[in-house]
Motif scaffolding. Structure first.
Motif, PDB file in Angstrom:
ATOM      1  N   ASN A 309       0.830  -1.199   0.000  1.00 24.16           N
ATOM      2  CA  ASN A 309       0.000   0.000   0.000  1.00 24.16           C
ATOM      3  C   ASN A 309       0.868   1.254   0.000  1.00 24.16           C
ATOM      4  O   ASN A 309       1.811   1.355   0.783  1.00 24.16           O
ATOM      5  N   SER A 310       0.545   2.198  -0.869  1.00 21.69           N
ATOM      6  CA  SER A 310       1.296   3.449  -0.908  1.00 21.69           C
ATOM      7  C   SER A 310       0.911   4.323   0.281  1.00 21.69           C
ATOM      8  O   SER A 310      -0.231   4.313   0.743  1.00 21.69           O
ATOM      9  N   GLU A 311       1.879   5.068   0.784  1.00 22.25           N
ATOM     10  CA  GLU A 311       1.691   5.836   2.016  1.00 22.25           C
ATOM     11  C   GLU A 311       0.582   6.879   1.876  1.00 22.25           C
ATOM     12  O   GLU A 311      -0.304   6.983   2.725  1.00 22.25           O
ATOM     13  N   GLN A 312       0.618   7.671   0.800  1.00 22.83           N
ATOM     14  CA  GLN A 312      -0.333   8.772   0.658  1.00 22.83           C
ATOM     15  C   GLN A 312      -1.760   8.268   0.516  1.00 22.83           C
ATOM     16  O   GLN A 312      -2.682   8.782   1.172  1.00 22.83           O
ATOM     17  N   GLU A 313      -1.970   7.265  -0.318  1.00 21.28           N
ATOM     18  CA  GLU A 313      -3.325   6.758  -0.545  1.00 21.28           C
ATOM     19  C   GLU A 313      -3.862   6.034   0.696  1.00 21.28           C
ATOM     20  O   GLU A 313      -5.068   6.068   0.970  1.00 21.28           O
ATOM     21  N   THR A 314      -2.966   5.393   1.450  1.00 20.52           N
ATOM     22  CA  THR A 314      -3.403   4.739   2.674  1.00 20.52           C
ATOM     23  C   THR A 314      -3.802   5.756   3.733  1.00 20.52           C
ATOM     24  O   THR A 314      -4.800   5.578   4.442  1.00 20.52           O
ATOM     25  N   ALA A 315      -3.031   6.835   3.822  1.00 19.58           N
ATOM     26  CA  ALA A 315      -3.386   7.907   4.761  1.00 19.58           C
ATOM     27  C   ALA A 315      -4.735   8.514   4.385  1.00 19.58           C
ATOM     28  O   ALA A 315      -5.572   8.799   5.256  1.00 19.58           O
ATOM     29  N   ALA A 317      -7.221   7.004   2.634  1.00 18.29           N
ATOM     30  CA  ALA A 317      -8.284   6.037   2.900  1.00 18.29           C
ATOM     31  C   ALA A 317      -8.544   5.906   4.397  1.00 18.29           C
ATOM     32  O   ALA A 317      -9.694   5.745   4.825  1.00 18.29           O
ATOM     33  N   THR A 318      -7.498   5.985   5.196  1.00 17.48           N
ATOM     34  CA  THR A 318      -7.666   5.918   6.652  1.00 17.48           C
ATOM     35  C   THR A 318      -8.500   7.086   7.153  1.00 17.48           C
ATOM     36  O   THR A 318      -9.402   6.914   7.999  1.00 17.48           O
ATOM     37  N   LYS A 349      -0.036   1.219 -10.147  1.00 15.75           N
ATOM     38  CA  LYS A 349      -0.677   2.461  -9.701  1.00 15.75           C
ATOM     39  C   LYS A 349      -0.560   2.589  -8.188  1.00 15.75           C
ATOM     40  O   LYS A 349      -0.567   1.589  -7.474  1.00 15.75           O
ATOM     41  N   PRO A 350      -0.479   3.835  -7.675  1.00 16.19           N
ATOM     42  CA  PRO A 350      -0.552   4.001  -6.221  1.00 16.19           C
ATOM     43  C   PRO A 350      -1.948   3.641  -5.736  1.00 16.19           C
ATOM     44  O   PRO A 350      -2.931   3.779  -6.477  1.00 16.19           O
ATOM     45  N   GLY A 351      -2.045   3.179  -4.516  1.00 13.86           N
ATOM     46  CA  GLY A 351      -3.361   2.812  -4.026  1.00 13.86           C
ATOM     47  C   GLY A 351      -3.301   2.174  -2.665  1.00 13.86           C
ATOM     48  O   GLY A 351      -2.270   2.150  -1.994  1.00 13.86           O
ATOM     49  N   CYS A 352      -4.438   1.611  -2.259  1.00 15.85           N
ATOM     50  CA  CYS A 352      -4.560   1.028  -0.925  1.00 15.85           C
ATOM     51  C   CYS A 352      -5.539  -0.131  -0.948  1.00 15.85           C
ATOM     52  O   CYS A 352      -6.598  -0.052  -1.577  1.00 15.85           O
ATOM     53  N   PHE A 353      -5.182  -1.194  -0.265  1.00 16.52           N
ATOM     54  CA  PHE A 353      -6.044  -2.356  -0.072  1.00 16.52           C
ATOM     55  C   PHE A 353      -6.457  -2.374   1.391  1.00 16.52           C
ATOM     56  O   PHE A 353      -5.619  -2.414   2.294  1.00 16.52           O
ATOM     57  N   LEU A 354      -7.769  -2.302   1.643  1.00 16.82           N
ATOM     58  CA  LEU A 354      -8.320  -2.207   2.987  1.00 16.82           C
ATOM     59  C   LEU A 354      -8.842  -3.565   3.440  1.00 16.82           C
ATOM     60  O   LEU A 354      -9.120  -4.442   2.628  1.00 16.82           O
ATOM     61  N   ARG A 355      -9.028  -3.704   4.745  1.00  8.47           N
ATOM     62  CA  ARG A 355      -9.676  -4.887   5.306  1.00  8.47           C
ATOM     63  C   ARG A 355     -10.904  -4.447   6.101  1.00  8.47           C
ATOM     64  O   ARG A 355     -10.833  -3.509   6.897  1.00  8.47           O
ATOM     65  N   LEU A 356     -12.017  -5.114   5.873  1.00  2.63           N
ATOM     66  CA  LEU A 356     -13.292  -4.795   6.523  1.00  2.63           C
ATOM     67  C   LEU A 356     -13.719  -5.972   7.386  1.00  2.63           C
ATOM     68  O   LEU A 356     -13.804  -7.111   6.905  1.00  2.63           O
ATOM     69  N   LEU A 387     -15.372   7.431  -0.296  1.00  6.48           N
ATOM     70  CA  LEU A 387     -13.986   7.512  -0.756  1.00  6.48           C
ATOM     71  C   LEU A 387     -13.917   8.111  -2.147  1.00  6.48           C
ATOM     72  O   LEU A 387     -13.049   8.962  -2.439  1.00  6.48           O
ATOM     73  N   ALA A 388     -14.829   7.694  -3.047  1.00  7.35           N
ATOM     74  CA  ALA A 388     -14.847   8.253  -4.393  1.00  7.35           C
ATOM     75  C   ALA A 388     -15.193   9.741  -4.358  1.00  7.35           C
ATOM     76  O   ALA A 388     -14.575  10.565  -5.054  1.00  7.35           O
ATOM     77  N   GLU A 389     -16.200  10.106  -3.568  1.00  7.51           N
ATOM     78  CA  GLU A 389     -16.586  11.511  -3.460  1.00  7.51           C
ATOM     79  C   GLU A 389     -15.444  12.360  -2.918  1.00  7.51           C
ATOM     80  O   GLU A 389     -15.168  13.450  -3.432  1.00  7.51           O
ATOM     81  N   ARG A 390     -14.788  11.880  -1.884  1.00  5.68           N
ATOM     82  CA  ARG A 390     -13.697  12.648  -1.283  1.00  5.68           C
ATOM     83  C   ARG A 390     -12.513  12.768  -2.239  1.00  5.68           C
ATOM     84  O   ARG A 390     -11.878  13.810  -2.344  1.00  5.68           O
ATOM     85  N   PHE A 391     -12.204  11.674  -2.950  1.00  6.73           N
ATOM     86  CA  PHE A 391     -11.075  11.685  -3.893  1.00  6.73           C
ATOM     87  C   PHE A 391     -11.345  12.643  -5.054  1.00  6.73           C
ATOM     88  O   PHE A 391     -10.420  13.284  -5.567  1.00  6.73           O
ATOM     89  N   LEU A 392     -12.605  12.743  -5.450  1.00  8.67           N
ATOM     90  CA  LEU A 392     -12.975  13.569  -6.597  1.00  8.67           C
ATOM     91  C   LEU A 392     -13.747  14.820  -6.171  1.00  8.67           C
ATOM     92  O   LEU A 392     -14.535  15.341  -6.951  1.00  8.67           O
ATOM     93  N   SER A 393     -13.501  15.278  -4.954  1.00 10.60           N
ATOM     94  CA  SER A 393     -14.178  16.502  -4.514  1.00 10.60           C
ATOM     95  C   SER A 393     -13.599  17.700  -5.237  1.00 10.60           C
ATOM     96  O   SER A 393     -12.436  17.722  -5.625  1.00 10.60           O
TER      97      SER A 393
END
Length: 394
Positions: A309-315, A317-318, A349-356, A387-393
């Motif tokens: 997981n890339s640092e920026q995208e994980t921060a 998503a967190t 691609k940079p990104g993040c894999f989450l666990r639910l 997450l989509a709304e916040r990323f594309l705000s």
């Protein structure tokens, strides 16, 4: 609740549609399809995306489906992936919506992953509270191992045809409370490699071992020596696993066979350790065979890479999941020795894999008694929409 929390998608926004999410998830659960056989599942997904106004592309990398939705003039784009395939396991849950396909079941929760992303898809199409492009990736064959769905979609030009600035994915996590999230920047899930080692000796009568080269003895020496790799060749601050999973040789107690075979599962969390493990497996197998006068062939298969997981995208998503469910419901995910082909996307691609969380009493993944926890559906759908709304705000 803060103004930011109210500005974007909330769990409450999905409560009226919760019953529909459950219905969708249980339909998918009852009709599982194995890797690269997800014909009906892909059609089900594509038809719904089209009905909500997405630009839908089918058959990406085989049976992959991509739904694209553009809103406003924003130049940023996000990709979110859900996996669709099931496993070759006979279900033993006895649930009313249990698998109708003999020997096939959603024992890993991909039915839930697909449902949550569909829930977010409907919400985003209806509200359009974003400025940019959303790419929703419904991937086949995550469980395939060699030649997985992620690899096939990338080879079919996924990122060239559907550009994105970052990609996000999710997996359910048995043992964690439903509706909670586990996050981790950097290495999260292991690279998984497999070595098949075939030892060729010289067979003969068990009463005259001096006239033979016994491959069983060679194999036994290899099994024990392979267990020293992690303890003696890997830095104690690193994590790795070397497990001999099978050993085959011989057909009778009074016959020394010509050959024997062992298979080894090898898991690591860094590229350097991965290289070390392969080198040592090869060196040990070759040298032990030679020391006994036997020959050896090694089929070393590289499986899925490390999920990093890339640092920026994980921060990012967190922050999103903390806004959604509160900081007390977001924890640090331990490194997981299982593997996941989302790693191939993160190599590009940079990104993040989450666990639910799937519930503290959930059966383990790949169990015949596993079931995705429907209590997590609204949380997961709301998280993807937010997450989509916040990323594309704007």
């Amino acid at each position: 609740m803060s103004q930011t929390s109210n500005q974007f998608a909330r769990i409450e926004d999905f409560e009226d549609g919760a019953a529909k999410l459950v219905e969708t998830r249980r339909h998918l659960h009852a009709h599982p399809e194995l890797s690269f056989e997800e014909v009906e599942t892909a059609a089900y997904v594509a038809e719904r995306l089209q009905g909500w106004g997405y630009e839908v592309t089918r058959n990406v990398g085989g049976l992959g489906v991509v739904g694209r939705l553009k809103q406003g003039e924003g130049g940023r784009s996000i990709a979110i992936r859900a996996d669709m395939d099931a496993l070759p396991i006979q279900e033993a849950t006895r649930l009313p919506y249990a698998s109708k396909a003999k020997g096939k079941m959603h024992a890993c929760g991909h039915d839930g992953h697909t449902t949550m992303l569909l829930g977010a898809a409907e919400y985003l199409a209806r509200t359009r509270h974003f400025n940019g492009t959303v790419n929703l990736i419904f991937q086949p064959a995550e469980e395939a191992g060699r030649g997985s769905g992620a690899q096939a979609m990338i080879a079919d030009g996924l990122f060239e045809r559907f550009p994105c600035d970052a990609i996000f994915g999710l997996h359910n996590h048995p043992g964690a409370p439903a509706g909670t999230f586990l996050m981790r920047p950097g290495p999260l899930m292991a690279a998984a490699d497999t070595a098949t080692i075939t030892i060729t000796g010289r067979g003969g009568h068990a009463s005259r071992p001096h006239l033979t080269v016994d491959p069983i003895v060679v194999a036994a020496n290899m099994v024990m020596t392979l267990q020293t790799i992690v303890s003696r060749n890997v830095n104690p601050t690193e994590t790795a696993v070397v497990t001999v999973g099978t050993i085959h040789g011989g057909t009778a107690s009074n016959v020394i066979p010509e050959s024997a075979e062992i298979t080894v599962s090898i898991r690591s969390f860094s590229r350097d350790v991965r290289e070390t493990l392969e080198r040592r497996v090869r060196d040990i197998a070759t040298s032990i065979a030679e020391a006994h006068g036997a020959s050896v062939s090694i089929d070393y298969e590289r499986g899925y890479p490390v999920v990093i997981n890339s640092e920026q995208e994980t921060a990012f998503a967190t922050a999103v999941v903390q806004e959604l469910v509160g900081e007390d419901n977001v924890g640090v995910c331990p490194m997981i020795p299982g593997s996941e082909d989302f790693a191939y996307f993160l190599e590009r691609k940079p990104g993040c894999f989450l666990r639910l969380g799937n519930g503290e009493n959930s059966a383990i993944l790949h169990s015949s008694k596993y079931d995705f926890n429907d209590d997590s559906l609204t949380t997961g759908a709301a998280m993807w929409a937010r997450l989509a709304e916040r990323f594309l705000s704007s």
